[in-house]
Design a protein around this motif. Sequence first.
Motif: not given
Length: 162
Positions: A63-75
């Motif tokens: 289990i690893r900390e969730t990394i920030p979601i790049p906008s290219i994926i958020e979209n």
Amino acid sequence: MANFPAINTSPLIFFSKTDLLELLHETVNSDIIVPESVAIEIQTYGEEDITLQALSSKNWLLIRETIPIPSIIENWDLGAGESSVLAWGYTNPGTEVILDDLAARRCATTLKIPVRGTLGLVLIAKQRGLIPSARPIIDRLRQSGMYLSDRIVNQSLKSVGE
């Protein structure tokens, strides 16, 4: 660690519900990253849940900390688990992600993130001789709630000589 594959909730649930976690581990042949957002999704099922128990007992599920979601994926407007798995693959180029969700798989393909699903891993296990036959495993997955059309099952079995 960057090259360890990242897994989403549904493949983890299907492999644990069908008592095939060790097959998953043998097929992937490495530790597997479970983003914290995926672990949180699994925790909502309660302490008695077999997948949650696996998360705490299998030392190769990291289990690893969730990394920030790049906008290219958020979209792509995917779920938290899918997005965090894709973010892991995207920020660690060449790292495979394990996803079943069709939209998430399309996102991975678009972003050139190597992707496999539950069914694909079963077929790899068969090709590597880890299991004698894929059909019984696929039947177990379907019985546990995984939707696979007869057409997909038949094509998949044909691809591994069954």
